[in-house]
Design a protein around this motif. Structure first.
Motif: not given
Ligand SMILES: Cc1cn([C@H]2C[C@H](O)[C@@H](COP(=O)(O)OP(=O)(O)O[C@H]3O[C@H](C)C(=O)[C@H](O)[C@H]3O)O2)c(=O)[nH]c1=O
Length: 188
Positions: A25, A30, A35, A66-68, A70, A105, A107, A127
């Motif tokens: 990140y 991003f 993002i 919101d989610k990121l 992996r 990843q 998003f 995440y």
């Protein structure tokens, strides 16, 4: 401008004789992908059985997340379903295989239900989320009610939580999320 559509991120890995290094990140890089949300919580789950399915979940406003996402161990098929009321792509989804090997990843913005299917035993997923856990705002739709082509043998019943078994179908669900005018697009 915050991206309001699911986005696949493929961070670069810098290899050398020892192995590799990657930025998982970076606020600036991003933001170039739209993002720009502020992440306030990191989550980490481990799923032991192959074909564990967690989802399809969201948190209702004012605690939408919101989610990121992996996968740091094993392989998962990660999915985002458009549940924005009035969207021309309502109920449609995008999916990506996220693996410890590829480091990709996904998003998943507010307005999309999120879930994943593990493709191996002992998968670990981490995440970042943009809103703190708010169990009173927990919501979701059944994994098998959105026409998702989950990559598992047709007769397989995935490992589900009792909560996920009882989720409403997409057809029975009244979405609390507004549509912002951007239809779902395939992952770049
Ligand atoms: C989500 C969450 C859960 N918990 C506790 C509550 C339960 O005691 C336990 C398992 O919770 P749950 O069954 O909701 O976990 P998952 O089924 O993995 O749900 C998550 O997986 C899907 C794929 C998502 O996208 C969401 O982030 C989230 O809903 O962890 C917490 O303490 N904090 C949290 O933020």
């Amino acid at each position: 401008m915050q991206s309001t559509l699911p986005t696949l991120i493929e961070p670069r890995r810098h290899g050398d004789a020892r192995g590799w290094f990657t930025e998982v990140y970076n606020e600036a890089t991003f933001a170039e992908r739209g993002i720009t949300c502020r992440f306030v919580q990191d989550n980490h789950s481990m799923s032991a059985p192959r074909f564990t399915l967690r989802g399809l979940h969201f948190q209702r406003q004012p605690h939408g997340q919101d989610k990121l996402v992996r996968c740091i161990r094993g392989r998962i098929f990660d999915v985002a379903v458009d549940v924005r009321k009035g969207s021309p792509t309502y109920g449609q989804y995008v999916g990506a295989e996220l693996t410890a090997e590829n480091g990709h990843q996904l998003f998943v913005p507010v307005g999309f239900a999120h879930g994943f299917l593990t493709l191996e035993e002992d998968c670990e997923v981490t995440y970042k989320v943009s809103s703190l856990y708010a169990p009173d705002c927990d919501g979701g739709v059944r994994w098998d009610s959105c026409g998702i082509d989950w990559p598992m043998p047709a007769s397989t019943v995935p490992e589900l939580s009792p909560k996920d078994v009882k989720l409403p179908t997409l057809a029975d669900f009244d979405s609390p999320f507004p549509y912002d005018g951007s239809p779902l697009a395939p992952l770049a």
